[in-house]
Design a protein around this motif. Structure first.
Motif, PDB file in Angstrom:
ATOM      1  N   VAL A 187       3.487  22.612   0.997  1.00  0.00           N
ATOM      2  CA  VAL A 187       3.728  24.036   0.817  1.00  0.00           C
ATOM      3  C   VAL A 187       4.825  24.205  -0.247  1.00  0.00           C
ATOM      4  O   VAL A 187       5.469  23.233  -0.641  1.00  0.00           O
ATOM      5  N   THR A 191       8.383  28.679   0.803  1.00  0.00           N
ATOM      6  CA  THR A 191       7.771  28.821   2.124  1.00  0.00           C
ATOM      7  C   THR A 191       8.623  28.147   3.187  1.00  0.00           C
ATOM      8  O   THR A 191       8.827  28.683   4.282  1.00  0.00           O
ATOM      9  N   ILE A 199       5.247  34.864   6.764  1.00  0.00           N
ATOM     10  CA  ILE A 199       4.637  33.539   6.920  1.00  0.00           C
ATOM     11  C   ILE A 199       3.860  33.484   8.238  1.00  0.00           C
ATOM     12  O   ILE A 199       4.380  33.885   9.285  1.00  0.00           O
ATOM     13  N   THR A 236       1.368  28.326   9.738  1.00  0.00           N
ATOM     14  CA  THR A 236       2.179  27.655   8.712  1.00  0.00           C
ATOM     15  C   THR A 236       3.555  27.318   9.250  1.00  0.00           C
ATOM     16  O   THR A 236       4.097  26.232   8.983  1.00  0.00           O
ATOM     17  N   LYS A 237       4.156  28.227  10.004  1.00  0.00           N
ATOM     18  CA  LYS A 237       5.456  27.956  10.596  1.00  0.00           C
ATOM     19  C   LYS A 237       5.406  26.728  11.506  1.00  0.00           C
ATOM     20  O   LYS A 237       6.296  25.856  11.456  1.00  0.00           O
ATOM     21  N   LYS A 292       3.289  24.232  11.397  1.00  0.00           N
ATOM     22  CA  LYS A 292       3.082  23.014  10.603  1.00  0.00           C
ATOM     23  C   LYS A 292       4.380  22.553   9.959  1.00  0.00           C
ATOM     24  O   LYS A 292       4.748  21.370  10.012  1.00  0.00           O
TER      25      LYS A 292
END
Length: 383
Positions: free
Chosen positions: A14, A18, A29, A33-34, A36
């Motif tokens: 990322v 990010t 976000i 994604t957070k 991961k």
């Protein structure tokens, strides 16, 4: 070795921004994604910088516009105040205030500690003659919001906005050729200044397009290779306008552009001095592109004193429509550059960063396009 945000970003595939937003639980976000990114942090035993986290969470509702008071000509340029107005038009309705900081007094070595670590402002706007690559990288490492007025090659990520100075200079030079001038010169500006370098590059783009066009002065209309040569610099309607004037311009004789560039601090006195240097050349130019209104005003005064007729013997064009271009004798052909829109774009982009909004790569750069304003100072062979 200490694990950095860059390491986490690379491992999680990322952007570094990010990772910073995950650290601050930004709503822009996604939860996936957070999750991961946080998993990668645990695996790599990452300990977030308390400084970067603290900076991101505090807000003072203040935006900084950084200037360099050592460049006094900047404050004689109406564009400077347009930029301020443009920024204020965006941040004011959001209850933010604008602070103007002078880097000459603060000093580059104290800049970060004063404005960023001291939390004087929530974000910064500065042009690329002040914002060095080293400073940009330091701000990136701290995940501190900033916008550059002008691109900085080699720095990423970078959000920037700028007037398309290179294209504008090509427009001015191409206009002069279309009017029948054959040997334009460029005067004013300081080597190393990004704006000067971009404008000189555009000037040379137009000269290169002319040189590459075979039999330019003898054949009416544009041939395919000529159209390709100028397509990168001009809009379609500008190409067609130049084509319509090309046959008439051919009567002035063959092109002999030498591409003379004479730099010098952009003021009236240097406008006069540089014109004297041009008139002393073995091959005297027949047109001048000036870096600014002040340079152009000095050039006009010197040409008048030397008995050079404008526009018949010498065409003169300049950047910036204000404050002088419409009111000189003769009125100056120029580029109208919407610097209010430039300031507004910078303000919009900075507020998006401050509010943690994710920006696509294409949205990290924005051009403000100039407009050609034709006046009496280049009316040679005018229809």
């Amino acid at each position: 070795m200490k694990v950095t945000i860059n390491d986490i970003a690379k491992a999680a595939n990322v952007a570094k921004s990010t990772v910073s937003k995950v650290l601050n639980d930004a709503p822009s976000i996604s939860e996936a994604t957070k999750a991961k990114v946080r998993a990668v942090m645990r695996e790599m035993n990452y300990e977030p910088s308390s400084l970067a986290t603290r900076l991101a969470k505090q807000k003072g509702y203040n935006v900084g516009l950084v200037i360099d008071l050592s460049r006094k000509s900047d404050f004689l340029n109406a564009s400077f105040y347009d930029i301020i107005g443009g920024v204020e038009s965006v941040i004011g309705p959001l209850d933010y205030e604008l602070t103007i900081g002078n880097i000459e007094h603060v000093g580059r070595e104290r800049f970060v500690s004063r404005f960023v670590l001291g939390r004087k402002v929530d974000g910064l706007i500065m042009d690329n003659s002040i914002l060095t690559p080293e400073l940009a990288r330091e701000l990136n490492e701290l995940s501190f919001p900033y916008i550059s007025i002008g691109e900085i090659p080699g720095v990423a990520p970078l959000c920037w906005v700028d007037i398309n100075n290179r294209r504008g200079a090509a427009m001015l030079a191409s206009h002069l050729f279309a009017r029948g001038y054959r040997n334009p010169a460029f005067i004013g500006g300081e080597r190393g200044d990004p704006m000067f370098e971009a404008r000189v590059a555009g000037f040379r783009d137009a000269l290169a397009a002319v040189e590459s066009a075979k039999d330019w002065a003898n054949e009416p209309g544009f041939k395919p290779q000529e159209r390709a040569a100028v397509a990168g610099a001009l809009r379609e309607e500008e190409i067609e306008a130049a084509a319509r004037q090309k046959e008439k311009a051919a009567e002035a004789g063959p092109f002999m552009a030498s591409g003379t560039v004479l730099p010098g601090y952009a003021n009236e006195a240097n406008g006069r001095r540089l014109v004297r240097e041009l008139l002393a050349l073995p091959s005297v130019p027949d047109a001048i592109i000036c870096m600014s209104n002040l340079v152009a005003f000095g050039a006009l005064e010197e040409l008048r004193e030397q008995g050079v007729s404008i526009p018949d013997e010498m065409g003169v064009a300049t950047f910036d429509n204000r404050p002088l271009a419409p009111f000189t004798t003769p009125p100056l052909t120029c580029l109208d550059m919407d610097t209010f829109a430039l300031g507004a774009a910078a303000g919009e982009m900075l507020m998006a960063q401050i509010n943690g909004l994710e920006t696509a790569p294409s949205g990290r750069r924005r051009w403000v396009e100039p407009e050609l304003v034709v006046r009496r100072s280049t009316e040679k062979n005018a229809t």
